[in-house]
Design a protein around this motif. Sequence first.
Motif, PDB file in Angstrom:
ATOM      1  N   TRP A 158       0.838  -1.202   0.000  1.00  0.00           N
ATOM      2  CA  TRP A 158       0.000   0.000   0.000  1.00  0.00           C
ATOM      3  C   TRP A 158       0.872   1.251   0.000  1.00  0.00           C
ATOM      4  CZ3 TRP A 158      -0.301   4.123   3.351  1.00  0.00           C
ATOM      5  CH2 TRP A 158      -1.354   5.005   3.153  1.00  0.00           C
ATOM      6  N   LEU A 159       1.889   1.255   0.826  1.00  0.00           N
ATOM      7  CA  LEU A 159       2.744   2.431   0.931  1.00  0.00           C
ATOM      8  C   LEU A 159       3.455   2.715  -0.380  1.00  0.00           C
ATOM      9  CD1 LEU A 159       3.591   4.548   3.029  1.00  0.00           C
ATOM     10  CD2 LEU A 159       5.563   3.117   3.583  1.00  0.00           C
ATOM     11  N   LYS A 160       3.858   1.664  -1.084  1.00  0.00           N
ATOM     12  CA  LYS A 160       4.574   1.847  -2.354  1.00  0.00           C
ATOM     13  C   LYS A 160       3.651   2.341  -3.471  1.00  0.00           C
ATOM     14  CE  LYS A 160       7.758  -1.169  -3.505  1.00  0.00           C
ATOM     15  NZ  LYS A 160       8.472  -2.446  -3.740  1.00  0.00           N
ATOM     16  N   ARG A 161       2.338   2.197  -3.271  1.00  0.00           N
ATOM     17  CA  ARG A 161       1.397   2.716  -4.275  1.00  0.00           C
ATOM     18  C   ARG A 161       1.118   4.205  -4.103  1.00  0.00           C
ATOM     19  NH1 ARG A 161      -1.339  -2.242  -3.232  1.00  0.00           N
ATOM     20  NH2 ARG A 161      -2.856  -1.162  -1.912  1.00  0.00           N
ATOM     21  N   GLN A 162       1.523   4.781  -2.981  1.00  0.00           N
ATOM     22  CA  GLN A 162       1.343   6.216  -2.774  1.00  0.00           C
ATOM     23  C   GLN A 162       2.354   6.969  -3.637  1.00  0.00           C
ATOM     24  OE1 GLN A 162      -1.413   6.751  -0.802  1.00  0.00           O
ATOM     25  NE2 GLN A 162      -1.322   4.503  -0.903  1.00  0.00           N
ATOM     26  N   GLU A 163       2.056   8.207  -3.899  1.00  0.00           N
ATOM     27  CA  GLU A 163       2.949   9.022  -4.736  1.00  0.00           C
ATOM     28  C   GLU A 163       4.058   9.598  -3.854  1.00  0.00           C
ATOM     29  OE1 GLU A 163       0.736  11.885  -6.908  1.00  0.00           O
ATOM     30  OE2 GLU A 163      -0.464  10.388  -7.996  1.00  0.00           O
ATOM     31  N   LEU A 164       5.054   8.772  -3.574  1.00  0.00           N
ATOM     32  CA  LEU A 164       6.144   9.154  -2.687  1.00  0.00           C
ATOM     33  C   LEU A 164       7.445   9.304  -3.469  1.00  0.00           C
ATOM     34  CD1 LEU A 164       5.461   6.663   0.261  1.00  0.00           C
ATOM     35  CD2 LEU A 164       4.797   9.071   0.108  1.00  0.00           C
ATOM     36  N   PRO A 165       8.265  10.287  -3.098  1.00  0.00           N
ATOM     37  CA  PRO A 165       9.562  10.508  -3.780  1.00  0.00           C
ATOM     38  C   PRO A 165      10.627   9.543  -3.238  1.00  0.00           C
ATOM     39  CG  PRO A 165       9.252  12.169  -2.091  1.00  0.00           C
ATOM     40  CD  PRO A 165       7.992  11.346  -2.093  1.00  0.00           C
ATOM     41  N   VAL A 166      10.500   8.255  -3.578  1.00  0.00           N
ATOM     42  CA  VAL A 166      11.375   7.224  -3.031  1.00  0.00           C
ATOM     43  C   VAL A 166      12.747   7.280  -3.692  1.00  0.00           C
ATOM     44  CG1 VAL A 166      11.712   4.757  -2.678  1.00  0.00           C
ATOM     45  CG2 VAL A 166       9.412   5.745  -2.510  1.00  0.00           C
ATOM     46  N   LEU A 167      13.787   7.417  -2.863  1.00  0.00           N
ATOM     47  CA  LEU A 167      15.165   7.386  -3.345  1.00  0.00           C
ATOM     48  C   LEU A 167      15.766   5.994  -3.251  1.00  0.00           C
ATOM     49  CD1 LEU A 167      16.583  10.624  -1.664  1.00  0.00           C
ATOM     50  CD2 LEU A 167      15.880  10.347  -4.048  1.00  0.00           C
ATOM     51  N   SER A 168      15.323   5.233  -2.256  1.00  0.00           N
ATOM     52  CA  SER A 168      15.917   3.925  -2.012  1.00  0.00           C
ATOM     53  C   SER A 168      14.947   3.079  -1.203  1.00  0.00           C
ATOM     54  CB  SER A 168      17.243   4.077  -1.255  1.00  0.00           C
ATOM     55  OG  SER A 168      17.757   2.831  -0.839  1.00  0.00           O
ATOM     56  N   GLU A 169      14.974   1.763  -1.443  1.00  0.00           N
ATOM     57  CA  GLU A 169      14.224   0.820  -0.619  1.00  0.00           C
ATOM     58  C   GLU A 169      15.205  -0.183  -0.032  1.00  0.00           C
ATOM     59  OE1 GLU A 169      10.353  -2.166  -0.696  1.00  0.00           O
ATOM     60  OE2 GLU A 169      11.262  -1.530  -2.603  1.00  0.00           O
ATOM     61  N   GLN A 170      15.073  -0.420   1.273  1.00  0.00           N
ATOM     62  CA  GLN A 170      15.985  -1.319   1.984  1.00  0.00           C
ATOM     63  C   GLN A 170      15.168  -2.303   2.813  1.00  0.00           C
ATOM     64  OE1 GLN A 170      19.460  -0.935   1.825  1.00  0.00           O
ATOM     65  NE2 GLN A 170      19.265   0.816   0.453  1.00  0.00           N
ATOM     66  N   GLY A 171      15.560  -3.577   2.781  1.00  0.00           N
ATOM     67  CA  GLY A 171      14.995  -4.558   3.691  1.00  0.00           C
ATOM     68  C   GLY A 171      15.810  -4.554   4.966  1.00  0.00           C
ATOM     69  N   ILE A 172      15.198  -4.224   6.108  1.00  0.00           N
ATOM     70  CA  ILE A 172      16.012  -3.933   7.296  1.00  0.00           C
ATOM     71  C   ILE A 172      15.870  -4.935   8.445  1.00  0.00           C
ATOM     72  CG2 ILE A 172      16.163  -1.469   6.790  1.00  0.00           C
ATOM     73  CD1 ILE A 172      13.943  -1.010   8.882  1.00  0.00           C
TER      74      ILE A 172
END
Length: 277
Positions: A41-55
């Motif tokens: 759901w969060l990734k479907r929002q219009e967000l200015p994502v620079l990086s995705e990390q599995g933490i």
Amino acid sequence: MTSERWQPGLLDVAQSGGWAVAHTRQNFLADSNGVLFPREWLKRQELPVLSEQGIGHFDGDPIYLLELAYPAEVPGCHWQGLRQFMLQGDADLFRLLGYASQIGTWALQNRFCGSCGVRMEPVARERAMHCPECGVHHYPRLSPSMIVLVSRGDELLLARSPRFVTGVYSTLAGFVEPGESVEACVAREVREEVGVEIRNIQYIASQNWPFPHSLMLGFHAEYRSGEIVPQPGEIEDAQWFSVDALPPLPAQRSIARYLIDLYVARCKGLADPVLPH
């Protein structure tokens, strides 16, 4: 010791599902349910994502981090600073968010190679960024720093910075310089910040301090000589305070407060406090 609820780890972002936090510059997106959102759901929002990390995993569920370029608006949500979460008292959640903040800061600052300017690439199965042009690797950064409580019998030397909350006094702290031992840093910082000499420097404990990426090494030292002379621009005021008449102090979860509470407890024959990890 790592919390059982929060277990940091390296997760594959190609996998689907899980929960995610959105972070930018030590602020996290939150709503009435907290800071963990369904990842898809969060990734479907219009967000200015620079990086995705599995933490890692929280309560057994996989957790991912979306590092953003700026705090975008999401309906029904607001942004909250990392320090606010520290004060709210959920130690496990703060550990998760502290880790996420450090990884997000690292990801933000290492998108391009500092040596040749080429875009960096993630290293498979490792928390590292690699430059395909010049071969440099960058891992998440830790900056060693020291924090020290100076005592003179039943008096404590406490100071306040212009950056502190009004009225609050704390211990002295500073970053370790290249080529310097931590003990040498303790003596130097005390001398520079308040003009006094110390002796019997003893290590007490350490604390991860994600503001933005410090490892705080806590010490106790005894006063040896000198008069208090606050360092201009760094120290607004510094005084000796009796353990029975202390000023407003730092937050309970900080190592600064632990050093103070520990000394006061031992002066008064009370049980040692516990440092939050």
